[in-house]
Design a protein around this motif. Structure first.
Motif, short mmCIF file in Angstrom:
data_model
loop_
_atom_site.label_atom_id
_atom_site.label_comp_id
_atom_site.label_asym_id
_atom_site.label_seq_id
_atom_site.Cartn_x
_atom_site.Cartn_y
_atom_site.Cartn_z
N ARG A 207 -21.43 -0.47 -4.88
CA ARG A 207 -20.81 0.64 -4.18
C ARG A 207 -20.85 0.33 -2.70
NH1 ARG A 207 -21.06 4.58 -8.09
NH2 ARG A 207 -22.30 3.69 -9.73
N CYS A 208 -19.93 0.94 -1.96
CA CYS A 208 -19.99 0.80 -0.52
C CYS A 208 -20.81 1.97 0.00
CB CYS A 208 -18.58 0.82 0.07
SG CYS A 208 -18.61 0.74 1.86
N ALA A 209 -21.85 1.66 0.78
CA ALA A 209 -22.76 2.71 1.24
C ALA A 209 -22.57 3.02 2.72
CB ALA A 209 -24.20 2.29 0.96
N GLU A 210 -21.39 2.73 3.24
CA GLU A 210 -21.13 3.03 4.65
C GLU A 210 -19.76 3.68 4.72
OE1 GLU A 210 -23.30 1.93 7.38
OE2 GLU A 210 -22.05 3.41 8.39
N LEU A 211 -19.69 4.89 5.26
CA LEU A 211 -18.41 5.60 5.31
C LEU A 211 -17.39 4.74 6.05
CD1 LEU A 211 -17.01 8.24 4.58
CD2 LEU A 211 -17.65 9.12 6.81
N ARG A 215 -10.57 5.74 1.49
CA ARG A 215 -10.91 5.45 0.10
C ARG A 215 -12.32 4.86 -0.06
NH1 ARG A 215 -6.82 5.51 -3.57
NH2 ARG A 215 -7.37 3.64 -4.68
N HIS A 216 -13.18 5.21 0.88
CA HIS A 216 -14.57 4.73 0.85
C HIS A 216 -15.25 5.01 -0.49
CE1 HIS A 216 -18.89 4.87 1.57
NE2 HIS A 216 -18.87 6.16 1.34
N ALA A 217 -15.05 6.22 -1.01
CA ALA A 217 -15.73 6.61 -2.25
C ALA A 217 -15.27 5.77 -3.44
CB ALA A 217 -15.51 8.09 -2.53
N LEU A 218 -14.09 5.17 -3.32
CA LEU A 218 -13.55 4.39 -4.44
C LEU A 218 -13.78 2.89 -4.26
CD1 LEU A 218 -10.20 6.37 -4.65
CD2 LEU A 218 -12.20 6.64 -6.11
N MET A 219 -14.50 2.52 -3.21
CA MET A 219 -14.73 1.10 -2.93
C MET A 219 -15.86 0.59 -3.81
SD MET A 219 -15.25 -0.70 0.74
CE MET A 219 -15.86 -2.39 0.84
N GLU A 220 -15.49 0.23 -5.04
CA GLU A 220 -16.47 -0.23 -6.02
C GLU A 220 -16.02 -1.55 -6.62
OE1 GLU A 220 -18.03 3.97 -7.96
OE2 GLU A 220 -16.60 2.75 -9.07
CU1 CUA Z 1 -17.30 2.52 2.52
CU2 CUA Z 1 -16.44 0.34 2.57
#
Ligand code: CUA
Length: 344
Positions: A207-211, A215-220
């Motif tokens: 997961r991406c843990a930096e805002l 689409r940050h929440a979907l950056m997997e």
């Molecule tokens: Cu949040 Cu890349």
């Protein structure tokens, strides 16, 4: 003497509460309620440190709650008591104690922190290298020792991997909760290292843990920890199937689009995400924000990738990564165009 009795009483209460909350938190931790399953060797140290913190948390909470409860019940106003309690001011030994005790606690935790940090960053010279690229809003994984690129992070169990992380646009953060360790990715060419030794075969997620934007929440991305033998098979398959090596122009274009993160913003099924969908794009007439129109052909696509600001399609903003135009060679770009053409 009476004072001493109160001291004993409140101490027993605080110790009892600490045991209840401490054991409760440890149980919650082991039961998987506080953290997901542990799946890396480095994570053992993180959980070890966390265990100490939970005891410190249980003690501090009980210290406040214990004194509060004891005061409410033992020092409550009794029938007929109308006067204020005795006034006293200052208590040097108490003040010395509550200064020295936290100081020692902080030093103790600094020692534990240093010890676990050293263990978590310990280098294994045989570590396998994987270059990780994070961008708005996708991940890709390069295995320089095998010459393969993947959008899934496949790792052999019980072998240390050295992840060399970099971002192409803004700050992202690489985080697989089961591995416990986490590291930011910085733009501007700076590479950050993270070492992980996966211990448990299974499927996980980065997961991406930096805002990092819309689409940050979907950056997997998927993470698969497999046995050493399965990893070898995967590598061989990946090499054999590489469409760019077997003259599969459309397949190669698709792979390049995946590896370079194009598909995080351009859908293949007509859905509007961040950029125009690629489905039915080729040959279509696009309208631009400056009022002009153009038919989508090779030249238009090349311009849109090399110089995204030249024409902005109506209803969209230019959010193409800054270096999108430099990453693909002319030949690679042609493959991507063939792929877009194939999406009728
Ligand atoms: Cu949040 Cu890349």
């Amino acid at each position: 003497m009476k004072k001493f009795g109160h001291f004993i009483g409140v101490t027993i209460l605080v110790v009892a509460l600490t045991a209840v909350f401490g054991l409760g938190l440890q149980g919650a931790m082991q039961g998987g309620y506080l953290m997901p399953t542990l799946a890396s060797r480095q994570g053992v140290w993180i959980d070890w440190l966390f265990g100490y913190h939970l005891w410190a948390i249980a003690f501090l909470f009980s210290l406040i709650l214990g004194f509060m409860l004891y005061s409410i019940f033992v020092f409550r106003q009794k029938k007929g008591e109308e006067k204020d309690g005795a006034h006293f001011e200052g208590n040097t030994s108490l003040e010395v104690m509550w200064t020295v005790a936290p100081l020692m606690a902080v030093v103790f935790f600094a020692y534990l922190g240093g010890k676990s940090y050293a263990a978590v960053t310990a280098e294994n010279p045989n570590a396998m290298r994987v270059n990780v690229t994070g961008r708005q809003w996708s991940w890709s994984f390069d295995y320089p020792e095998y010459g393969i690129t993947s959008d899934v992070l496949v790792l052999p169990a019980n072998h240390q991997v050295l992840l060399r992380l970099r971002a192409v646009d803004v700050i992202h953060s690489f985080w697989v909760p089961e591995f416990r360790v986490k590291q930011d990715l910085l733009p501007g060419g700076e590479v950050r290292d993270l070492r992980v030794t996966p211990t448990l075969i299974g499927d996980y997620k980065v997961r991406c843990a930096e805002l990092c934007g819309q689409r940050h929440a979907l950056m997997e991305a998927d993470v698969r920890v497999v046995s050493a033998a399965e990893f070898e098979i995967w590598v061989q398959q990946k090499i054999a199937e590489d469409p760019c090596k077997i003259d599969d122009v459309v397949g190669c274009g698709k792979k390049l689009a995946q590896d370079n993160g194009c598909l995080a913003c351009h859908s293949l099924d007509g859905t509007k995400i961040i950029g125009p969908s690629w489905q039915g794009l080729y040959g279509k007439t696009e309208s631009f924000t400056d009022g002009t129109t153009a038919v989508v052909d090779d030249a238009y696509i090349i311009e849109s990738i090399r110089n995204p600001a030249a024409k902005i399609v109506e209803g969209f903003q230019n959010q193409m990564p800054a270096n999108a135009g430099e990453k693909l060679s002319d030949e690679q770009l042609q493959n991507v165009i063939e792929f877009i053409k194939s999406l009728k």
